[in-house]
Design a protein around this motif. Structure first.
Motif, PDB file in Angstrom:
ATOM      1  N   ILE A  97      48.301  39.571  21.342  1.00 16.93           N
ATOM      2  CA  ILE A  97      48.654  38.881  22.582  1.00 16.93           C
ATOM      3  C   ILE A  97      48.982  37.433  22.256  1.00 16.93           C
ATOM      4  CG2 ILE A  97      47.856  38.136  24.859  1.00 16.93           C
ATOM      5  CD1 ILE A  97      45.938  40.541  24.840  1.00 16.93           C
ATOM      6  N   ASN A  98      50.233  37.042  22.476  1.00 16.34           N
ATOM      7  CA  ASN A  98      50.656  35.664  22.273  1.00 16.34           C
ATOM      8  C   ASN A  98      51.029  35.078  23.631  1.00 16.34           C
ATOM      9  OD1 ASN A  98      52.880  33.492  21.772  1.00 16.34           O
ATOM     10  ND2 ASN A  98      51.862  33.739  19.795  1.00 16.34           N
ATOM     11  N   VAL A  99      50.431  33.944  23.964  1.00 17.58           N
ATOM     12  CA  VAL A  99      50.693  33.314  25.265  1.00 17.58           C
ATOM     13  C   VAL A  99      51.496  32.046  25.039  1.00 17.58           C
ATOM     14  CG1 VAL A  99      49.705  32.453  27.411  1.00 17.58           C
ATOM     15  CG2 VAL A  99      48.518  34.249  26.125  1.00 17.58           C
ATOM     16  N   ASP A 100      52.758  32.083  25.414  1.00 20.77           N
ATOM     17  CA  ASP A 100      53.643  30.934  25.241  1.00 20.77           C
ATOM     18  C   ASP A 100      53.275  29.847  26.254  1.00 20.77           C
ATOM     19  OD1 ASP A 100      55.809  29.380  24.379  1.00 20.77           O
ATOM     20  OD2 ASP A 100      57.145  30.249  25.870  1.00 20.77           O
ATOM     21  N   GLY A 101      52.998  28.646  25.747  1.00 17.20           N
ATOM     22  CA  GLY A 101      52.690  27.536  26.639  1.00 17.20           C
ATOM     23  C   GLY A 101      51.233  27.423  27.033  1.00 17.20           C
ATOM     24  N   LEU A 102      50.351  28.254  26.449  1.00 19.48           N
ATOM     25  CA  LEU A 102      48.931  28.202  26.793  1.00 19.48           C
ATOM     26  C   LEU A 102      48.325  26.879  26.317  1.00 19.48           C
ATOM     27  CD1 LEU A 102      46.258  29.434  27.762  1.00 19.48           C
ATOM     28  CD2 LEU A 102      46.052  30.540  25.518  1.00 19.48           C
ATOM     29  N   ASN A 103      47.742  26.152  27.241  1.00 17.31           N
ATOM     30  CA  ASN A 103      47.066  24.888  26.945  1.00 17.31           C
ATOM     31  C   ASN A 103      45.562  25.133  27.055  1.00 17.31           C
ATOM     32  OD1 ASN A 103      45.898  22.270  27.074  1.00 17.31           O
ATOM     33  ND2 ASN A 103      47.832  21.414  27.803  1.00 17.31           N
ATOM     34  N   TYR A 104      44.861  25.082  25.920  1.00 17.99           N
ATOM     35  CA  TYR A 104      43.428  25.387  25.916  1.00 17.99           C
ATOM     36  C   TYR A 104      42.631  24.360  26.709  1.00 17.99           C
ATOM     37  CZ  TYR A 104      44.602  28.839  22.376  1.00 17.99           C
ATOM     38  OH  TYR A 104      45.142  29.919  21.728  1.00 17.99           O
ATOM     39  N   ASP A 105      43.142  23.137  26.831  1.00 20.57           N
ATOM     40  CA  ASP A 105      42.463  22.144  27.669  1.00 20.57           C
ATOM     41  C   ASP A 105      42.440  22.596  29.123  1.00 20.57           C
ATOM     42  OD1 ASP A 105      42.064  20.518  25.477  1.00 20.57           O
ATOM     43  OD2 ASP A 105      43.854  19.301  25.833  1.00 20.57           O
ATOM     44  N   TYR A 106      43.518  23.264  29.554  1.00 14.61           N
ATOM     45  CA  TYR A 106      43.556  23.760  30.929  1.00 14.61           C
ATOM     46  C   TYR A 106      42.549  24.894  31.127  1.00 14.61           C
ATOM     47  CZ  TYR A 106      47.894  21.113  31.671  1.00 14.61           C
ATOM     48  OH  TYR A 106      48.828  20.116  31.795  1.00 14.61           O
ATOM     49  N   LEU A 107      42.391  25.738  30.108  1.00 18.15           N
ATOM     50  CA  LEU A 107      41.380  26.798  30.217  1.00 18.15           C
ATOM     51  C   LEU A 107      39.997  26.184  30.418  1.00 18.15           C
ATOM     52  CD1 LEU A 107      42.244  29.567  27.589  1.00 18.15           C
ATOM     53  CD2 LEU A 107      42.564  29.619  30.057  1.00 18.15           C
ATOM     54  N   SER A 108      39.727  25.079  29.720  1.00 13.53           N
ATOM     55  CA  SER A 108      38.438  24.399  29.897  1.00 13.53           C
ATOM     56  C   SER A 108      38.311  23.848  31.311  1.00 13.53           C
ATOM     57  CB  SER A 108      38.296  23.259  28.881  1.00 13.53           C
ATOM     58  OG  SER A 108      38.331  23.753  27.560  1.00 13.53           O
ATOM     59  N   MET A 109      39.401  23.267  31.826  1.00  6.76           N
ATOM     60  CA  MET A 109      39.384  22.726  33.191  1.00  6.76           C
ATOM     61  C   MET A 109      39.085  23.813  34.220  1.00  6.76           C
ATOM     62  SD  MET A 109      42.619  20.150  33.587  1.00  6.76           S
ATOM     63  CE  MET A 109      42.998  18.895  32.383  1.00  6.76           C
ATOM     64  N   PHE A 110      39.707  24.983  34.035  1.00 13.03           N
ATOM     65  CA  PHE A 110      39.622  26.047  35.032  1.00 13.03           C
ATOM     66  C   PHE A 110      38.502  27.047  34.715  1.00 13.03           C
ATOM     67  CE2 PHE A 110      44.513  25.533  34.757  1.00 13.03           C
ATOM     68  CZ  PHE A 110      44.438  24.331  35.449  1.00 13.03           C
ATOM     69  N   TRP A 111      37.635  26.706  33.764  1.00 20.90           N
ATOM     70  CA  TRP A 111      36.660  27.665  33.234  1.00 20.90           C
ATOM     71  C   TRP A 111      35.824  28.321  34.330  1.00 20.90           C
ATOM     72  CZ3 TRP A 111      36.716  29.933  28.767  1.00 20.90           C
ATOM     73  CH2 TRP A 111      35.586  30.616  28.306  1.00 20.90           C
ATOM     74  N   ASN A 112      35.364  27.542  35.298  1.00 25.05           N
ATOM     75  CA  ASN A 112      34.499  28.090  36.340  1.00 25.05           C
ATOM     76  C   ASN A 112      35.238  29.030  37.281  1.00 25.05           C
ATOM     77  OD1 ASN A 112      32.308  26.651  35.353  1.00 25.05           O
ATOM     78  ND2 ASN A 112      32.670  24.891  36.695  1.00 25.05           N
ATOM     79  N   GLU A 113      36.558  28.939  37.281  1.00 22.73           N
ATOM     80  CA  GLU A 113      37.352  29.800  38.165  1.00 22.73           C
ATOM     81  C   GLU A 113      37.771  31.103  37.483  1.00 22.73           C
ATOM     82  OE1 GLU A 113      40.550  27.351  40.094  1.00 22.73           O
ATOM     83  OE2 GLU A 113      39.582  25.768  38.927  1.00 22.73           O
TER      84      GLU A 113
END
Length: 519
Positions: free
Chosen positions: A33-49
Motif C-alpha cells: 500500500i503506497n499513499v501518495d501525498g501522505l503527511n505523517y504529521d497530519y496523522l499525528s494531528m488527527f490521531w484521536n479521530e
C-alpha cells in the motif's frame, strides 16, 4: 510443468535449512500500500479521530521503520517506487525523475509513457519500458514460472506500471473516460471484471464523515462544514482528473482490489501472489493552496475508514498470519507556504533564470540557444549544438555552474559529469541521477524557496532535501516493534525476496530490513 515448479519451490524452501538457517513458510500474499501525498504529521494531528482498524491497526500491531532512507533527495514518487521494487539506486534502474525530457523535440512526457504500446482507453499507453532493472514482482513471476498472480492498481498510470514491473498486470484509471485501463504491454484487453467506472462514484454526495465541530481543522478553515454533489463538483473535460483528487477515488481503488482478490483467487494456491495498491491524499483540486482544510482532513479520515474495511476483508479472506501488508508513502508532498511571513519562503522562477543563463553562455560561446529547457531541478543543455561547435561539454557545464551558483535561492548545483564520476567512485550523491535521462545540471533550492512558472504559479518543485520516509509492515510473521536507525530503502526488495524465497532483482544492492521474524 506443475510438478517441476513444485520441485523447484520445494528446493527453494529447504535451501535455507541446508545453510543452517530457519526460515518460515512464505506469506500466501503480499499486499503493498503506497499513499501518495501522505503527511505523517497530519496523522499525528488527527490521531484521536482515526479508527482502530485502519492506520492504527498497522501501526500498533506491526513494525515501524521510522527512517526508511532512499539516500537521495526526493525526485518524485516514480523514482522512489522504482528504487523500492528494484532494490537499487536511480543510476542503475534508470528512473531519475517523474518525466522524460526529449532533447530532440524539447518536450517532456511522463517517464512511463510508451509510444510503442497500445492503450485500451483514450489516454496514451504506459509501460515499464524505461525501467532498466528487474523488480521484485518480476523475480516472483520468474521464480514461480509465471504462476504467481501479480496485480497493481493505482489512480496514476506511472505508479501502476512501476509497481507491476515488467511482468505483472497494471491497472489505472483512464483520465479521459473514468474507466480502468491498461496497455498492450501487459494484456490484450482490460479485464472484464474491472468494469466499475468513476461514474458510479460520481453519483455520491461528499459530506463530513463525522461531526464537523470535532475536526482538528475547524478553527482554521474558512468553511465550518461542506457538502458536495460529486457530479457537480467534478465536471467538464477534466472531470475524471478532478474526481481523482476526491476521497471516493480511493474508494474506487479499494473496491477493485477486493474484486481482484476474488476474481484471481489471489493467495489461494501454492504460489505466493502480490497485490500492489496506490491511494492518494494530495489536496483537492479546488483548493487554492496545499494548506490544511476540513476537506483534506476528511479525506484522511475516509482513507482510514477505507483501509479498515479493506484490512477486515483481507483478514477474513486469508487470516492475518497468511498475508504480509506493508504501507509507505511517497516523499513528494505539496509545498506549504508558512502562515507567519517572518518564516523564510520565497518564489523562484526557473524560466526567467534560464533566459539569463542562456545569455551568459552566449557571451562565452556565441549567439546560439545553448539551453534547451529546465524542469524539476534539471537543466538540459543543447548537446548537439555544443558538439557542432566543437565545445567541451564539461567546460560548458562548469561555465553554467559558475553562473547558476550566484543565483539567489540556489543551494547547490552539480553537473552530470560530476555525478557520474561520484557513482563510479562509489559515492552516493544527494541527487537521483541517471546518465541518459537526467539533465546536464541538477540543482537544489534553499529551504523555504519554491519554484513558480512564468505566470508565477507554483510548479510543485521546492527544497526536498530530506531522504527518509516511514515504512510499516503488518501480518504474517511480523513482530510488533519500532526501528529507529536509518534503514536503506534498497534493503526492502532483497528482504521481501528472502521472505518469498525467490531470487533478488538483478540490480539489487543488497542489505536486509532489521526485523526479527516471529516463530
Amino acid at each position: 510443468m506443475k510438478k517441476i515448479g513444485f520441485i523447484l519451490l520445494l528446493l527453494a524452501s529447504i535451501s535455507p535449512v541446508l545453510c543452517g538457517q530457519t526460515s518460515p513458510l512464505p506469506p500466501k500474499v503480499v499486499i503493498g500500500i503506497n499513499v501518495d501525498g501522505l503527511n505523517y504529521d497530519y496523522l499525528s494531528m488527527f490521531w484521536n479521530e482515526l479508527s482502530a482498524n485502519g492506520f492504527k491497526r498497522i501501526m500498533y500491531e506491526g513494525t515501524c521503520i521510522e527512517n526508511f532512507d532512499y539516500g537521495y533527495q526526493s525526485a518524485g514518487f516514480a523514482t522512489d517506487l522504482a528504487t523500492l521494487y528494484t532494490g537499487s539506486q536511480p543510476y542503475l534502474h534508470g528512473i531519475a525523475s517523474k518525466n522524460h525530457y526529449n532533447r530532440s523535440t524539447t518536450k517532456s512526457v511522463p517517464i512511463c509513457q510508451d509510444a510503442n504500446a497500445h492503450s485500451f482507453g483514450l489516454t496514451p499507453a504506459y509501460s515499464s519500458h524505461r525501467l532498466q532493472a528487474s523488480t521484485l514482482t518480476d523475480q516472483l513471476d520468474e521464480s514461480t514460472m509465471r504462476k504467481a498472480n501479480i496485480v497493481s492498481i493505482a489512480l496514476d498510470p506511472t505508479a501502476a506500471v512501476l509497481q507491476a514491473g515488467h511482468t505483472g498486470l497494471a491497472l489505472w484509471m483512464d483520465a479521459e473516460t473514468g474507466r480502468w485501463n491498461t496497455s498492450s504491454y501487459y494484456e490484450t484487453a482490460t479485464p472484464s471484471w474491472a468494469g466499475k467506472t468513476a461514474d458510479h462514484y460520481l453519483e455520491k454526495r461528499w459530506e463530513p464523515l463525522g461531526l464537523p465541530s470535532l475536526y482538528h481543522t475547524i478553527s482554521t478553515s474558512k468553511n465550518k462544514t461542506f457538502a458536495y454533489d460529486l457530479d457537480q463538483l467534478c465536471y467538464g473535460k477534466n472531470k475524471y482528473k478532478q474526481f481523482a483528487t476526491t476521497p471516493y477515488a480511493n474508494n474506487m481503488v479499494a473496491d477493485l482490489a477486493m474484486q481482484a482478490i476474488q476474481n484471481y483467487a489471489i493467495g489461494k494456491d501454492m504460489w505466493p501472489d502480490m497485490l500492489l495498491l496506490q491511494f492518494s491524499l494530495q489536496p483537492l483540486y479546488t483548493q487554492t493552496s496545499a494548506k490544511l482544510s476540513i476537506e483534506l482532513e476528511d479525506a484522511y479520515l475516509r482513507l482510514d475508514k477505507e483501509l479498515g474495511t479493506f484490512l477486515d476483508f483481507v483478514d477474513k479472506f486469508y487470516g492475518k498470519t497468511e498475508v504480509l501488508v506493508y504501507l509507505t508513502s511517497s516523499r513528494e508532498l505539496p509545498y506549504l507556504q508558512p502562515i507567519n511571513q517572518r518564516i523564510p519562503s520565497k518564489s523562484f522562477c526557473t524560466y526567467r533564470y534560464m533566459a539569463l543563463l542562456n545569455a551568459y553562455l552566449m557571451a562565452h560561446y556565441g549567439n546560439h540557444n545553448w539551453v534547451l529547457g529546465a524542469e524539476n531541478g534539471h537543466i538540459y543543455l543543447n548537446r548537439k549544438l555544443i558538439e557542432e561547435h566543437n565545445k567541451d561539454l564539461r567546460q560548458v557545464q562548469q561555465t553554467a555552474i559558475n553562473f547558476i551558483s550566484t543565483i539567489p535561492g540556489i543551494m547547490n548545483v552539480s553537473s552530470s559529469q560530476q555525478l557520474g564520476e561520484a557513482y563510479i567512485m562509489n559515492v552516493q550523491p544527494r541527487y537521483a541521477f541517471h546518465p541518459t535521462t537526467s539533465g546536464d545540471l541538477l540543482f537544489s533550492l534553499l529551504p523555504g524557496w519554491y519554484e513558480v512558472d512564468k505566470n508565477d504559479q507554483p510548479t510543485g518543485f521546492y527544497n526536498t532535501y530530506r531522504t527518509t520516509t516511514r515504512m510499516y509492515l503488518w501480518g504474517w510473521k511480523i513482530p510488533t516493534s519500532h526501528v529507529t536507525e536509518n534503514v536503506p530503502a534498497t534493503a526492502f526488495a532483497p528482504t521481501l525476496a528472502r521472505y518469498l524465497r525467490i531470487s533478488l532483482p538483478n540490480a539489487a544492492q543488497g542489505g536486509h530490513l532489521p526485523i526479527r521474524l516471529q516463530e
